[in-house]
Design a protein around this motif. Structure first.
Motif, PDB file in Angstrom:
ATOM      1  N   ARG A  19     -44.161  40.365  40.671  1.00 47.46           N
ATOM      2  CA  ARG A  19     -44.542  41.198  41.816  1.00 47.46           C
ATOM      3  C   ARG A  19     -43.527  41.028  42.940  1.00 47.46           C
ATOM      4  O   ARG A  19     -42.889  39.978  43.072  1.00 47.46           O
ATOM      5  N   PRO A  20     -43.358  42.049  43.792  1.00 45.79           N
ATOM      6  CA  PRO A  20     -42.474  41.891  44.945  1.00 45.79           C
ATOM      7  C   PRO A  20     -42.976  40.762  45.845  1.00 45.79           C
ATOM      8  O   PRO A  20     -44.141  40.750  46.246  1.00 45.79           O
ATOM      9  N   LEU A  21     -42.113  39.808  46.125  1.00 48.00           N
ATOM     10  CA  LEU A  21     -42.493  38.699  47.000  1.00 48.00           C
ATOM     11  C   LEU A  21     -41.858  38.849  48.372  1.00 48.00           C
ATOM     12  O   LEU A  21     -42.478  38.551  49.390  1.00 48.00           O
ATOM     13  N   LEU A  22     -40.597  39.316  48.408  1.00 47.15           N
ATOM     14  CA  LEU A  22     -39.902  39.490  49.670  1.00 47.15           C
ATOM     15  C   LEU A  22     -39.108  40.789  49.620  1.00 47.15           C
ATOM     16  O   LEU A  22     -38.275  40.978  48.731  1.00 47.15           O
ATOM     17  N   THR A  23     -39.404  41.674  50.549  1.00 46.10           N
ATOM     18  CA  THR A  23     -38.677  42.938  50.665  1.00 46.10           C
ATOM     19  C   THR A  23     -38.018  42.972  52.028  1.00 46.10           C
ATOM     20  O   THR A  23     -38.675  42.720  53.045  1.00 46.10           O
ATOM     21  N   TRP A  24     -36.721  43.248  52.044  1.00 46.72           N
ATOM     22  CA  TRP A  24     -35.933  43.224  53.283  1.00 46.72           C
ATOM     23  C   TRP A  24     -35.485  44.628  53.646  1.00 46.72           C
ATOM     24  O   TRP A  24     -34.928  45.351  52.813  1.00 46.72           O
ATOM     25  N   GLU A  34     -35.384  44.468  47.499  1.00 47.53           N
ATOM     26  CA  GLU A  34     -36.678  43.928  47.069  1.00 47.53           C
ATOM     27  C   GLU A  34     -36.457  42.827  46.034  1.00 47.53           C
ATOM     28  O   GLU A  34     -35.725  43.028  45.061  1.00 47.53           O
ATOM     29  N   LEU A  35     -37.071  41.686  46.254  1.00 50.41           N
ATOM     30  CA  LEU A  35     -36.971  40.568  45.331  1.00 50.41           C
ATOM     31  C   LEU A  35     -38.360  40.193  44.826  1.00 50.41           C
ATOM     32  O   LEU A  35     -39.286  40.000  45.617  1.00 50.41           O
ATOM     33  N   SER A  36     -38.484  40.105  43.519  1.00 50.79           N
ATOM     34  CA  SER A  36     -39.701  39.546  42.940  1.00 50.79           C
ATOM     35  C   SER A  36     -39.702  38.038  43.154  1.00 50.79           C
ATOM     36  O   SER A  36     -38.681  37.442  43.522  1.00 50.79           O
ATOM     37  N   GLY A  37     -40.833  37.413  42.900  1.00 51.37           N
ATOM     38  CA  GLY A  37     -40.876  35.966  42.982  1.00 51.37           C
ATOM     39  C   GLY A  37     -39.881  35.321  42.044  1.00 51.37           C
ATOM     40  O   GLY A  37     -39.203  34.349  42.395  1.00 51.37           O
ATOM     41  N   ALA A  38     -39.759  35.865  40.840  1.00 52.53           N
ATOM     42  CA  ALA A  38     -38.833  35.292  39.860  1.00 52.53           C
ATOM     43  C   ALA A  38     -37.387  35.425  40.314  1.00 52.53           C
ATOM     44  O   ALA A  38     -36.581  34.504  40.133  1.00 52.53           O
ATOM     45  N   THR A  39     -37.036  36.574  40.896  1.00 54.11           N
ATOM     46  CA  THR A  39     -35.653  36.776  41.349  1.00 54.11           C
ATOM     47  C   THR A  39     -35.315  35.849  42.506  1.00 54.11           C
ATOM     48  O   THR A  39     -34.241  35.244  42.539  1.00 54.11           O
ATOM     49  N   LEU A  66     -27.050  28.536  60.136  1.00 53.24           N
ATOM     50  CA  LEU A  66     -26.796  29.484  61.227  1.00 53.24           C
ATOM     51  C   LEU A  66     -26.832  30.895  60.657  1.00 53.24           C
ATOM     52  O   LEU A  66     -25.815  31.580  60.521  1.00 53.24           O
ATOM     53  N   LEU A  67     -28.023  31.303  60.286  1.00 54.24           N
ATOM     54  CA  LEU A  67     -28.234  32.593  59.629  1.00 54.24           C
ATOM     55  C   LEU A  67     -29.436  33.291  60.248  1.00 54.24           C
ATOM     56  O   LEU A  67     -30.439  32.650  60.572  1.00 54.24           O
ATOM     57  N   PRO A  68     -29.370  34.617  60.380  1.00 48.14           N
ATOM     58  CA  PRO A  68     -30.522  35.362  60.891  1.00 48.14           C
ATOM     59  C   PRO A  68     -31.549  35.549  59.787  1.00 48.14           C
ATOM     60  O   PRO A  68     -31.274  35.287  58.605  1.00 48.14           O
ATOM     61  N   PRO A  69     -32.751  36.009  60.124  1.00 50.24           N
ATOM     62  CA  PRO A  69     -33.706  36.363  59.072  1.00 50.24           C
ATOM     63  C   PRO A  69     -33.081  37.366  58.102  1.00 50.24           C
ATOM     64  O   PRO A  69     -32.498  38.366  58.521  1.00 50.24           O
ATOM     65  N   HIS A  70     -33.209  37.091  56.815  1.00 51.90           N
ATOM     66  CA  HIS A  70     -32.581  37.930  55.775  1.00 51.90           C
ATOM     67  C   HIS A  70     -33.038  37.364  54.441  1.00 51.90           C
ATOM     68  O   HIS A  70     -33.425  36.191  54.345  1.00 51.90           O
ATOM     69  N   TRP A  71     -32.966  38.160  53.395  1.00 54.81           N
ATOM     70  CA  TRP A  71     -33.396  37.639  52.099  1.00 54.81           C
ATOM     71  C   TRP A  71     -32.478  36.526  51.605  1.00 54.81           C
ATOM     72  O   TRP A  71     -32.943  35.576  50.957  1.00 54.81           O
ATOM     73  N   GLN A  72     -31.168  36.601  51.908  1.00 55.94           N
ATOM     74  CA  GLN A  72     -30.284  35.510  51.503  1.00 55.94           C
ATOM     75  C   GLN A  72     -30.562  34.235  52.308  1.00 55.94           C
ATOM     76  O   GLN A  72     -30.416  33.131  51.789  1.00 55.94           O
ATOM     77  N   GLY A 201     -49.867  32.275  50.258  1.00 56.43           N
ATOM     78  CA  GLY A 201     -49.701  33.076  49.056  1.00 56.43           C
ATOM     79  C   GLY A 201     -49.593  34.559  49.321  1.00 56.43           C
ATOM     80  O   GLY A 201     -49.976  35.387  48.474  1.00 56.43           O
ATOM     81  N   ALA A 202     -49.051  34.930  50.488  1.00 58.02           N
ATOM     82  CA  ALA A 202     -48.848  36.346  50.816  1.00 58.02           C
ATOM     83  C   ALA A 202     -47.414  36.757  50.494  1.00 58.02           C
ATOM     84  O   ALA A 202     -46.505  35.917  50.482  1.00 58.02           O
ATOM     85  N   SER A 203     -47.206  38.042  50.271  1.00 66.05           N
ATOM     86  CA  SER A 203     -45.853  38.571  50.134  1.00 66.05           C
ATOM     87  C   SER A 203     -45.453  39.185  51.461  1.00 66.05           C
ATOM     88  O   SER A 203     -46.292  39.470  52.321  1.00 66.05           O
TER      89      SER A 203
END
Length: 229
Positions: A19-24, A34-39, A66-72, A201-203
């Motif tokens: 399932r999508p866990l984090l979408t930026w 969009e990243l699934s939990g596995a990705t 020293l990074l802003p909010p982001h999926w990486q 446990g929220a996405s």
């Protein structure tokens, strides 16, 4: 209740790793990733393996981020915590430093043994030009393993970070299974945009440079159940 960030992350993924866990979103650039939990777990494992196998750090060592909010950024932070590192909250000497290319001029006050730069490219492409004294995070991390066994005790700061995250999750009204949209300009701290959702446990749908005009359609398209803006 887990007091280990790596365990909390694993528990958040466990019900459905696909399932999508984090979408930026970045409404300035038009990026959507969009990243699934596995990705995301794959990126986290590679980062932790980079730290342990290449940088040779672990529990009792420290990282600067020293990074802003982001999926990486999520991958870097969770990789550090999985390896047992403490992520420093103030400038000073650290064992390893991760910095956005736009912030390398700030790194003089962060002496570090190893330094990695990130372009935060929408497609995770390598840097076109690597700053002097840095390695390219994306190039370096790709060669490392897809699986990592976190330290069972977690890092020294895990319990405090998770206590703060759960407090914020309660304030935000988050619950397990929620799909949470967060305006990262208003909530730039990782405890809020990353750990608070994970702790229950929220996405999460992270929005940078949020355009209010796009919000109604995004709430519907992403099936958002909670908004933190």
């Amino acid at each position: 209740m887990a007091e280990n960030i790596a365990r909390v992350f694993a528990d958040a993924i466990a019900p459905d790793p696909t399932r999508p866990l984090l979408t930026w979103y970045d409404d300035a650039s038009g990026e959507r990733t969009e990243l699934s939990g596995a990705t995301l777990a794959n990126w986290v494992a590679k980062t932790a393996n980079l730290l342990v196998d290449e940088v040779a750090v672990g529990p009792d060592d420290s990282a600067g981020v020293l990074l802003p909010p982001h999926w990486q950024t999520a991958a870097v932070l969770l990789g550090c915590w999985s390896a047992g590192l403490t992520v420093a909250e103030a400038p000073g000497p650290v064992d390893v430093l991760f910095a956005a290319v736009t912030r390398v001029t700030e790194t003089d006050v962060w002496p570090a043994g190893e330094r990695y730069a990130l372009a935060l490219d929408p497609f995770a492409l390598p840097l076109r030009e690597v700053p002097t004294g840095f390695a390219d995070y994306v190039l370096e991390v790709r060669g490392h393993g897809d699986h990592f066994t976190p330290h069972s005790s977690g890092g020294a700061a895990d319990a405090d970070l998770l206590a703060r995250a759960r407090e914020r999750a309660t304030e935000f009204g988050l619950a397990g299974g929620d799909r949470v949209l967060i305006d990262v300009a208003r909530h730039p701290e990782p405890v809020e945009w990353l750990l608070a959702p994970l702790s229950v446990g929220a996405s999460v749908v992270l929005c940078g440079n949020l355009d209010p005009a796009r919000l109604p359609d995004r709430l519907a398209a992403e099936k958002v159940t909670r908004t933190v803006a």
